[in-house]
Design a protein around this motif. Structure first.
Motif, PDB file in Angstrom:
ATOM      1  N   SER A   1       5.539   5.193  10.593  1.00  0.00           N
ATOM      2  CA  SER A   1       6.952   5.349  11.063  1.00  0.00           C
ATOM      3  C   SER A   1       7.467   4.073  11.145  1.00  0.00           C
ATOM      4  N   GLY A   2       8.821   3.971  11.177  1.00  0.00           N
ATOM      5  CA  GLY A   2       9.481   2.707  11.507  1.00  0.00           C
ATOM      6  C   GLY A   2       8.872   1.423  10.809  1.00  0.00           C
TER       7      GLY A   2
ATOM      8  N   PRO B   1      16.766  11.875   5.768  1.00  0.00           N
ATOM      9  CA  PRO B   1      15.527  12.298   5.239  1.00  0.00           C
ATOM     10  C   PRO B   1      14.079  11.981   6.146  1.00  0.00           C
ATOM     11  N   ALA B   2      12.912  12.256   5.637  1.00  0.00           N
ATOM     12  CA  ALA B   2      11.895  11.956   6.509  1.00  0.00           C
ATOM     13  C   ALA B   2      11.283  10.796   6.195  1.00  0.00           C
ATOM     14  N   ILE B   3      11.445  10.354   4.654  1.00  0.00           N
ATOM     15  CA  ILE B   3      10.876   9.201   4.244  1.00  0.00           C
ATOM     16  C   ILE B   3      12.086   8.380   3.374  1.00  0.00           C
ATOM     17  N   LEU B   4      12.278   7.300   3.376  1.00  0.00           N
ATOM     18  CA  LEU B   4      13.038   6.552   2.522  1.00  0.00           C
ATOM     19  C   LEU B   4      12.104   5.733   1.574  1.00  0.00           C
TER      20      LEU B   4
ATOM     21  N   GLY C   1      17.329   0.924  11.585  1.00  0.00           N
ATOM     22  CA  GLY C   1      17.756   2.013  12.157  1.00  0.00           C
ATOM     23  C   GLY C   1      17.108   3.357  11.878  1.00  0.00           C
ATOM     24  N   PHE C   2      16.213   3.319  10.738  1.00  0.00           N
ATOM     25  CA  PHE C   2      15.720   4.737  10.073  1.00  0.00           C
ATOM     26  C   PHE C   2      14.461   4.804  10.761  1.00  0.00           C
ATOM     27  N   ALA C   3      14.060   5.799  11.149  1.00  0.00           N
ATOM     28  CA  ALA C   3      13.016   6.194  12.163  1.00  0.00           C
ATOM     29  C   ALA C   3      11.734   6.471  11.255  1.00  0.00           C
TER      30      ALA C   3
END
Lengths: 337, 244
Positions: free
Chosen positions: A24-25, A140-143, A170-172
């Motif tokens: 993540s991140g 979304p959960a994944i990018l 900025g996407f977690a």
């Protein structure tokens, strides 16, 4: 949250077999030559490509049985792929029914004033920014980003890259970025995975990868000369083309030796200096690059050197000239293969 | 050129321009006109309901026997309409293959308005299916994937992305289908008969009037059909009449 894609996709003669992780991140850049399987990997994670074996896990939970529309994957396609029959706002609202929030996303990419514009009325950069907003709006959960900057001219590219950097930061969740541009990888990614013919060749931070490439394609990108050979545990390497290179240190066994083009010096006569590696060759190509000139030399081994425009002038270098190549032992970086 | 132009000009010359209106307003003419509109629109609706899914399956799904299905569904385009009507009669007629079964549940098709609609749909549907199938086959599948990635299930993808993308072909196919249904003669008269107000559509009416003494009515209603055909051509001119 950790994304893990340990999977195999077989499609005719092409086989993709990889094990890629992304925390993540963090942004993992998938790089590699055309046909390496980069896009296939993203599509497999998204559920758009059937797996032959293996699976996709999010925090240890298999998601490869989940239909693509319910995987909560944000996918940014190469050419934006906006719906041509919908306005910019309707495009963003497609996955985010709350129009207020959809509009907020449009504003976040600086296009609040283009809400009612059709994709055909947007510039390439604007379209890609709408695509970015559209991918992020459903939370979304994944990018997954497939060459998001490929179809753009240099100026637009820089602008969109900056914006992409902001929104990626900025996407977690975990994010995978397919790119063929080392600058994109260096700026946007925390980690780089080099893919070739469906397999992972090398992975590491962008700096590690470019300093010590393990694949000719990466060496090309990093602008390094890369040789393969066997170290003797002392200071010499027997290269795969049959010649010996001298280095400051050479571990025993299979090794790579990287030489920066700037460490290559060129001479018309056999140099009498202290350089330990000296050989002769023929100039294959001369490319001026601003203040420096890049010279490709055919020989054993072949090598690329970068010299100042002034010395190139002095040496009267042109294709077909015979030259002597000299590289100091301390400039040969040797590492285990 | 003359081959095509002269008959149309002849129609215009023979037209009873002075009493066009009164000819049109007779009960019989109005019945035929009204019935033609109803049946051709209903036939188009039937063709849309059956043809859109059929075209999608033909364009997108690989299955054994696809070519056979294509041949069968395209056949009415090349089949003489009278033969089509005869075939419909043998299938749905009182003593047809499935006719008695339908009659048992209260559905009577031969010599009814429903039969006229069925005959028109039978002949006209291939025009819609072929136009739409080509559009489904060439439309951008990646856009559908983009929609899927935004959480849209199959039905929503179809309704919000696939269908809007083929809209021009959908409209063109529906108009072609409607025009063909409007002009249907052979299959209708064979299967549905020629009953005023129930199955006597415009083309049937024109034929009957021409056979009888009332050529004026035939000419006027022929001109109505010509006008509709011209309107269809004009509406679809961007598709056919522009040379790329």
């Amino acid at each position: 949250m950790t994304l893990r894609a340990a999977l195999r996709v077989e499609r005719g003669a092409f086989v993709l077999d990889v094990d890629v992780r992304c925390e993540s991140g963090r942004t993992v850049a998938i790089v590699g030559p055309n046909g390496a399987g980069k896009t296939t990997l993203l599509r497999a994670v998204a559920g758009l490509e059937a797996l032959t074996r293996g699976g996709v896990e999010l925090d240890g939970v298999a998601i490869d049985g989940v239909p693509p529309e319910r995987r909560r994957v944000g996918f940014m396609f190469q050419d934006g792929l906006l719906f041509p029959h919908l306005s910019a706002l309707d495009n963003v609202a497609f996955g985010q029914p709350n129009r207020r929030r959809a509009f907020d996303w449009l504003e976040r990419v600086g296009l609040g004033d283009k809400a009612s514009a059709r994709p055909s009325e947007l510039s390439g950069g604007e379209a890609q920014r709408v695509a970015m907003a559209r991918a992020l709006a459903p939370d979304p959960a994944i990018l997954l980003l497939d060459e998001p900057l490929a179809a753009m001219d240099a100026a637009t590219r820089n602008e969109v890259r900056r914006m992409l950097k902001t929104h990626l930061d900025g996407f977690a969740g975990p994010r995978l970025l397919v790119t063929h541009d080392p600058i994109d990888a260096a700026i946007l990614a925390d980690e780089v995975v080099v893919l070739d013919r469906g397999a992972v060749m090398q992975s590491g931070t962008p700096a590690e990868i470019t300093a010590r490439p393990r694949h000719p394609w990466v060496a090309d990108l990093a602008g390094l000369n890369l040789f393969r050979g066997d170290g003797d545990g002392g200071t010499t390497i027997r290269t795969s083309v049959g010649v010996t290179l001298h280095a400051a240190a050479a571990p025993r066994g299979a090794v790579y030796a990287a030489v920066s083009p700037r460490a290559v010096s060129l001479h018309l006569d056999r140099p009498a200096g202290s350089a330990r590696n000296v050989w002769s060759g023929t100039v294959a190509a001369v490319e001026p690059l601003g203040a420096v000139v890049r010279v490709r030399i055919d020989g054993t081994p072949s090598i690329t050197g970068e010299i100042t425009a002034a010395s190139a002038e002095e040496l009267h270098l042109e294709a077909g000239c015979a030259v002597w190549v000299a590289v100091k032992a301390t400039e040969v970086d040797v590492y285990p293969a | 050129m003359a081959l095509f132009a002269v008959p149309i000009i002849a129609l215009a010359i023979r037209a009873p321009w002075s009493n066009t209106w009164s000819t049109l307003r007779t009960g019989e003419s109005l019945d035929a006109l009204r019935l033609s509109l109803i049946t051709s629109l209903a036939a188009t609706a039937v063709a849309l309901a059956l043809g859109v899914p059929l075209a999608w399956v033909q364009a997108r799904v690989a299955y054994p026997g696809k070519r056979v299905v294509r041949a069968v569904t395209t056949l009415p385009m090349v089949l003489p309409p009278v033969v089509g009507g005869a075939a419909l009669l043998l299938a749905f007629g009182r003593r047809g293959v499935v006719g008695p079964a339908l009659a048992d549940v209260g559905v009577h098709l031969p010599f009814t308005t429903g039969g006229a609609i069925l005959a028109e749909a039978f002949v006209a549907m291939p025009f819609l299916v072929l136009t739409l199938e080509a559009a489904f086959a060439t439309s951008d599948r990646q856009l559908e994937e983009a929609a899927q990635m935004l959480g849209a299930g199959p039905w929503r993808v179809f309704r919000r992305v696939t269908l809007p993308l083929v809209r021009p072909s959908l409209v063109a196919g529906a108009v072609l289908c409607w025009a063909r249904a409007l002009g249907e003669f052979g299959a209708t008269i064979t299967f549905a008969g020629n009953l005023q107000g129930r199955t006597q559509t415009l083309p049937l009416f024109v034929y009957v009037k021409l056979q009888g003494a009332d050529a004026d009515a035939a000419v006027v209603l022929s001109l109505v059909l010509v006008a509709i055909s011209l309107a269809v051509l004009i509406a679809l001119r961007d598709r056919w009449l522009t040379v790329p």
